[in-house]
Enzyme design. Structure first.
Site, PDB file in Angstrom:
ATOM      1  N   CYS A 106       0.811  -1.221   0.000  1.00  0.00           N
ATOM      2  CA  CYS A 106       0.000   0.000   0.000  1.00  0.00           C
ATOM      3  C   CYS A 106       0.853   1.283   0.000  1.00  0.00           C
ATOM      4  CB  CYS A 106      -0.986  -0.062   1.148  1.00  0.00           C
ATOM      5  SG  CYS A 106      -2.426   0.927   0.831  1.00  0.00           S
ATOM      6  N   GLU A 114      -0.879  -8.902   5.122  1.00  0.00           N
ATOM      7  CA  GLU A 114      -0.509  -9.135   6.538  1.00  0.00           C
ATOM      8  C   GLU A 114      -1.732  -9.026   7.442  1.00  0.00           C
ATOM      9  OE1 GLU A 114      -0.029  -6.384   4.915  1.00  0.00           O
ATOM     10  OE2 GLU A 114      -0.381  -4.670   6.226  1.00  0.00           O
ATOM     11  N   HIS A 172      -3.238  -5.337   1.649  1.00  0.00           N
ATOM     12  CA  HIS A 172      -2.560  -5.695   2.907  1.00  0.00           C
ATOM     13  C   HIS A 172      -2.674  -7.180   3.237  1.00  0.00           C
ATOM     14  CE1 HIS A 172      -1.699  -1.631   4.476  1.00  0.00           C
ATOM     15  NE2 HIS A 172      -2.796  -1.279   3.831  1.00  0.00           N
TER      16      HIS A 172
END
Ligand code: GLN
Length: 197
Positions: A79, A175, A173
């Site tokens: 991002c 994660e 994202h």
């Protein structure tokens, strides 16, 4: 020798990257200075606020060190990380690092309230397509990319993950969603997803 992946800790969502690296069996360290970068075998530039990250990189003299590091070491940007890795951003307050021949539009997937999990397709070795749902938060759109850049994942036919040499940039994202593929692709030599040049 133990491989250690540096996670840039100037601002933003770095904590979950450490967590994910640990989950896939890799050690990580916090990168706040050029010296920290010297101990790292790879780097993650997390999401956050690209304007702020841009200022802080300058303040802590990390710009040039990251540019040099990225010439020979794997770097993953998510991002705001992708925005910073690009060459051109539609906001003069951001001074991108120019690691990728790439032009991006900040926040083009909508504002914070439009954040959502979206379906994307990860393309593995030409043949296998993997469907994933990952989180987009004020995500950047990739407007232009140079010839040597490969699309690794798409959303509705638009690139959302791009790769060249040993650099990977993501609009979203993984994660947050515990998706391991992209971290394995960059840093886990034992994984079937690990990139080959
Ligand atoms: N669009 C934001 C920026 O420009 C990035 C958002 C994010 O990293 N989740 O910095």
């Amino acid at each position: 020798m133990v491989i250690k992946i540096g996670v840039l800790e100037l601002q933003g969502g770095y904590a979950l990257h450490h967590k994910l690296l640990k989950k896939i069996g890799l050690s990580s360290l916090s990168v706040k200075s050029s010296n920290d970068l010297k101990q790292s075998d790879g780097l993650i530039i997390p999401g956050g606020e690209s304007t702020t990250l841009s200022l802080l990189m300058k303040k802590y003299n990390l710009r040039e060190s990251i540019i040099q590091f990225a010439k020979h070491n794997p770097v993953l940007g998510t991002c705001a990380g992708l925005i910073l890795m690009s060459k051109d951003v539609d906001d003069a307050r951001v001074e991108p690092l120019g690691l990728f021949d790439l032009s991006v539009s900040r926040n083009a997937y909508g504002s914070q309230i439009h954040s959502s999990k979206k379906r994307i397709y990860f393309q593995h070795k030409q043949t296998e397509q993997i469907e994933l749902y990952s989180t987009f938060i004020r995500a950047p759109k990739i407007k232009y990319f140079g010839e040597n850049i490969k699309i690794v994942a798409k959303r509705k036919n638009f690139p959302v993950a791009i790769f060249t040499k040993h650099l990977l940039g993501l609009s979203f994202h993984p994660e947050i969603d515990g998706i391991e593929i992209f971290h394995k692709m960059m840093f886990d030599k034992t994984s079937k997803f690990y990139y080959e040049n």
